[in-house]
Design an enzyme around this catalytic site. Structure first.
Site, mmCIF file in Angstrom:
data_model
loop_
_atom_site.group_PDB
_atom_site.id
_atom_site.type_symbol
_atom_site.label_atom_id
_atom_site.label_comp_id
_atom_site.label_asym_id
_atom_site.label_seq_id
_atom_site.Cartn_x
_atom_site.Cartn_y
_atom_site.Cartn_z
ATOM 1 N N ARG A 1 0.815 -1.215 0.000
ATOM 2 C CA ARG A 1 0.000 0.000 0.000
ATOM 3 C C ARG A 1 0.848 1.264 0.000
ATOM 4 O O ARG A 1 0.362 2.361 0.168
ATOM 5 C CB ARG A 1 -0.980 -0.015 1.174
ATOM 6 C CG ARG A 1 -1.806 -1.293 1.155
ATOM 7 C CD ARG A 1 -3.110 -1.204 1.894
ATOM 8 N NE ARG A 1 -3.807 -2.482 1.799
ATOM 9 C CZ ARG A 1 -4.625 -2.815 0.810
ATOM 10 N NH1 ARG A 1 -4.916 -1.955 -0.139
ATOM 11 N NH2 ARG A 1 -5.198 -4.005 0.781
ATOM 12 N N HIS B 1 4.040 -9.831 -6.790
ATOM 13 C CA HIS B 1 2.898 -8.929 -6.995
ATOM 14 C C HIS B 1 3.348 -7.479 -6.814
ATOM 15 O O HIS B 1 3.935 -7.133 -5.799
ATOM 16 C CB HIS B 1 1.796 -9.278 -5.992
ATOM 17 C CG HIS B 1 0.435 -8.789 -6.376
ATOM 18 N ND1 HIS B 1 0.189 -7.478 -6.709
ATOM 19 C CD2 HIS B 1 -0.749 -9.423 -6.493
ATOM 20 C CE1 HIS B 1 -1.095 -7.341 -7.015
ATOM 21 N NE2 HIS B 1 -1.690 -8.517 -6.896
ATOM 22 N N TYR C 1 -0.268 -2.317 -4.811
ATOM 23 C CA TYR C 1 -1.606 -1.870 -5.208
ATOM 24 C C TYR C 1 -1.617 -0.384 -5.588
ATOM 25 O O TYR C 1 -2.447 0.064 -6.368
ATOM 26 C CB TYR C 1 -2.605 -2.068 -4.056
ATOM 27 C CG TYR C 1 -2.870 -3.507 -3.702
ATOM 28 C CD1 TYR C 1 -3.041 -4.465 -4.692
ATOM 29 C CD2 TYR C 1 -2.966 -3.894 -2.374
ATOM 30 C CE1 TYR C 1 -3.299 -5.787 -4.353
ATOM 31 C CE2 TYR C 1 -3.224 -5.210 -2.032
ATOM 32 C CZ TYR C 1 -3.391 -6.151 -3.024
ATOM 33 O OH TYR C 1 -3.644 -7.442 -2.686
ATOM 34 N N HIS D 1 -1.739 -5.159 -11.119
ATOM 35 C CA HIS D 1 -3.039 -4.680 -11.566
ATOM 36 C C HIS D 1 -2.794 -3.636 -12.649
ATOM 37 O O HIS D 1 -2.057 -2.670 -12.399
ATOM 38 C CB HIS D 1 -3.798 -4.047 -10.397
ATOM 39 C CG HIS D 1 -4.081 -5.014 -9.284
ATOM 40 N ND1 HIS D 1 -4.747 -4.660 -8.146
ATOM 41 C CD2 HIS D 1 -3.797 -6.338 -9.164
ATOM 42 C CE1 HIS D 1 -4.860 -5.722 -7.355
ATOM 43 N NE2 HIS D 1 -4.287 -6.749 -7.947
ATOM 44 N N GLU E 1 -3.033 -8.796 -14.442
ATOM 45 C CA GLU E 1 -4.044 -9.538 -13.683
ATOM 46 C C GLU E 1 -5.440 -9.209 -14.211
ATOM 47 O O GLU E 1 -5.762 -8.063 -14.487
ATOM 48 C CB GLU E 1 -3.946 -9.187 -12.192
ATOM 49 C CG GLU E 1 -4.942 -9.962 -11.343
ATOM 50 C CD GLU E 1 -4.645 -9.892 -9.847
ATOM 51 O OE1 GLU E 1 -3.574 -9.404 -9.456
ATOM 52 O OE2 GLU E 1 -5.511 -10.353 -9.073
ATOM 53 N N ASP F 1 -7.397 -14.316 -12.090
ATOM 54 C CA ASP F 1 -7.850 -14.365 -10.696
ATOM 55 C C ASP F 1 -9.295 -14.865 -10.696
ATOM 56 O O ASP F 1 -10.180 -14.237 -11.286
ATOM 57 C CB ASP F 1 -7.738 -12.961 -10.089
ATOM 58 C CG ASP F 1 -8.088 -12.924 -8.605
ATOM 59 O OD1 ASP F 1 -9.147 -13.469 -8.226
ATOM 60 O OD2 ASP F 1 -7.321 -12.335 -7.830
ATOM 61 N N HIS G 1 -11.855 -12.452 -9.307
ATOM 62 C CA HIS G 1 -12.020 -11.275 -10.164
ATOM 63 C C HIS G 1 -12.821 -11.592 -11.436
ATOM 64 O O HIS G 1 -13.718 -10.836 -11.794
ATOM 65 C CB HIS G 1 -10.659 -10.702 -10.559
ATOM 66 C CG HIS G 1 -9.875 -10.167 -9.402
ATOM 67 N ND1 HIS G 1 -8.602 -9.649 -9.538
ATOM 68 C CD2 HIS G 1 -10.177 -10.062 -8.087
ATOM 69 C CE1 HIS G 1 -8.153 -9.259 -8.354
ATOM 70 N NE2 HIS G 1 -9.084 -9.502 -7.453
ATOM 71 N N HIS H 1 -4.681 -16.828 -9.737
ATOM 72 C CA HIS H 1 -4.958 -16.478 -8.343
ATOM 73 C C HIS H 1 -6.227 -17.237 -7.970
ATOM 74 O O HIS H 1 -7.254 -17.089 -8.633
ATOM 75 C CB HIS H 1 -5.196 -14.969 -8.178
ATOM 76 C CG HIS H 1 -3.936 -14.167 -8.195
ATOM 77 N ND1 HIS H 1 -3.941 -12.789 -8.231
ATOM 78 C CD2 HIS H 1 -2.636 -14.556 -8.155
ATOM 79 C CE1 HIS H 1 -2.688 -12.362 -8.222
ATOM 80 N NE2 HIS H 1 -1.883 -13.405 -8.182
ATOM 81 N N ASP I 1 -14.963 -7.490 -6.145
ATOM 82 C CA ASP I 1 -13.611 -7.840 -5.722
ATOM 83 C C ASP I 1 -13.425 -7.905 -4.203
ATOM 84 O O ASP I 1 -12.724 -7.086 -3.622
ATOM 85 C CB ASP I 1 -12.573 -6.879 -6.332
ATOM 86 C CG ASP I 1 -11.143 -7.292 -6.002
ATOM 87 O OD1 ASP I 1 -10.936 -8.368 -5.398
ATOM 88 O OD2 ASP I 1 -10.224 -6.534 -6.354
ATOM 89 N N HIS J 1 -12.328 -11.104 -1.680
ATOM 90 C CA HIS J 1 -11.973 -12.526 -1.679
ATOM 91 C C HIS J 1 -12.595 -13.250 -0.499
ATOM 92 O O HIS J 1 -12.726 -12.695 0.582
ATOM 93 C CB HIS J 1 -10.455 -12.695 -1.624
ATOM 94 C CG HIS J 1 -9.748 -11.996 -2.746
ATOM 95 N ND1 HIS J 1 -8.389 -12.048 -2.909
ATOM 96 C CD2 HIS J 1 -10.200 -11.228 -3.762
ATOM 97 C CE1 HIS J 1 -8.046 -11.347 -3.975
ATOM 98 N NE2 HIS J 1 -9.124 -10.828 -4.507
ATOM 99 N N GLU K 1 -5.038 -16.140 -2.405
ATOM 100 C CA GLU K 1 -5.061 -14.784 -1.815
ATOM 101 C C GLU K 1 -6.304 -14.661 -0.956
ATOM 102 O O GLU K 1 -7.000 -13.653 -0.979
ATOM 103 C CB GLU K 1 -5.116 -13.729 -2.910
ATOM 104 C CG GLU K 1 -4.010 -13.766 -3.920
ATOM 105 C CD GLU K 1 -4.212 -12.727 -5.008
ATOM 106 O OE1 GLU K 1 -5.252 -12.747 -5.696
ATOM 107 O OE2 GLU K 1 -3.324 -11.880 -5.155
#
Ligand code: FE
Ligand code: FE
Ligand code: ZN
Length: 275
Positions: A37, A67, A70, A107, A142, A175, A178, A210, A223, A225, A255
């Protein structure tokens, strides 16, 4: 044997992630290349990388799926912020060279009102720059849920990015949460969705998965999970995934909202489902 793993904390270094993965029955894993983040990257440790590379080979791991953060939005509207994000991408790919031959997933970005075409063009510019030095890493776009102005909720958008960059070092990470949230019905028609993927992008570009259940209904564009088998996808959907001739060869990364013991349990469940 399936290549199964989950997101692991990178705070103890690469070798420690390999050991942690082995302790939970994993033979691949994902990690954030920097604070997910924020943008702070860890100090580089070439000795740790060398040891990790040897341990991965020794334990016959599948490809790792790093990854990107974000916060890295390659199609944000402000040029300075976009240049910053591009530099983060360039630096991440350079760092991935010390774990050669693995994947770097991210992403694609949110166009924040600029429009899909402008967003895609900006993502392409960033990727061209980042792929220029030819580091030994394949970049994965992704598949996204299509939340807000997110790019990547449609296979066509990922294809447009791949065409715009024109490199064979770009693939796709699918994913399951997703795509389901985006309106691809992998629960009732996995083969139909993969045929569509093949028609639009080409299944040869599908490199990783994913593996997540979803807290939300089909086509919700949400979105969030859920634990495997406890959401709107359900256990049977994952049975089909782990037994699909194309998918079963790919690294599969959990995830789900879990700690290590929960991940170990999910990995065991998925392994038991393999026929
Ligand atoms: Fe992601
Ligand atoms: Fe994901
Ligand atoms: Zn997600």
């Amino acid at each position: 044997m399936l290549y199964l793993g989950c997101h692991l904390s990178a705070s103890g270094g690469n070798l420690e992630m390999v050991r942690t993965a082995q302790s939970i029955g994993a033979n691949t894993f994902a990690f954030f290349t920097r604070n997910p983040r924020g943008s702070q990257a860890r100090k580089e440790d070439p000795v740790d990388c060398e040891k990790a590379v040897a341990a991965l080979r020794e334990a016959e791991f599948g490809k790792l799926v790093a990854h990107g953060a974000y916060t890295m939005n390659l199609c944000t509207a402000e040029p300075g912020a976009r240049a910053f994000a591009t530099n983060v991408l360039c630096d991440d790919l350079r760092r991935m060279a010390s774990l050669p031959g693995n994947y770097y997933n991210f992403h694609p970005g949110s166009h924040v009102g600029q429009g899909t075409d402008t967003g895609i063009a900006q993502i392409c510019d960033a990727l061209k720059k980042a792929l220029e030095p030819n580091y030994p890493v394949t970049v994965l776009l992704e598949t996204m849920a299509g939340k807000g102005s997110e790019i990547g909720g449609k296979f066509e958008e990922l294809k447009a990015i791949m065409d715009g960059v024109g490199s064979d070092r770009i693939g796709v990470c699918l994913d399951t949460c997703h795509v389901h949230d985006a309106g691809y019905d992998i629960v009732n028609d996995l083969d139909g969705v993969l045929a569509e993927f093949d028609r639009v992008i080409g299944l040869n570009r599908l490199c990783a998965l994913h593996i997540n259940d979803s807290k939300n209904p089909y086509a919700s564009h949400k979105d969030r999970h859920e634990l495997i088998g406890e959401g709107s996808l359900g256990l049977e959907a994952f049975r089909k995934v782990v037994n699909h001739p194309v998918l079963k060869k790919l690294p599969m990364i959990l995830e789900t909202p879990n700690e290590l013991t929960g991940y170990a349990k999910e990995i065991a469940i998925l392994r038991q489902m393999e026929e």
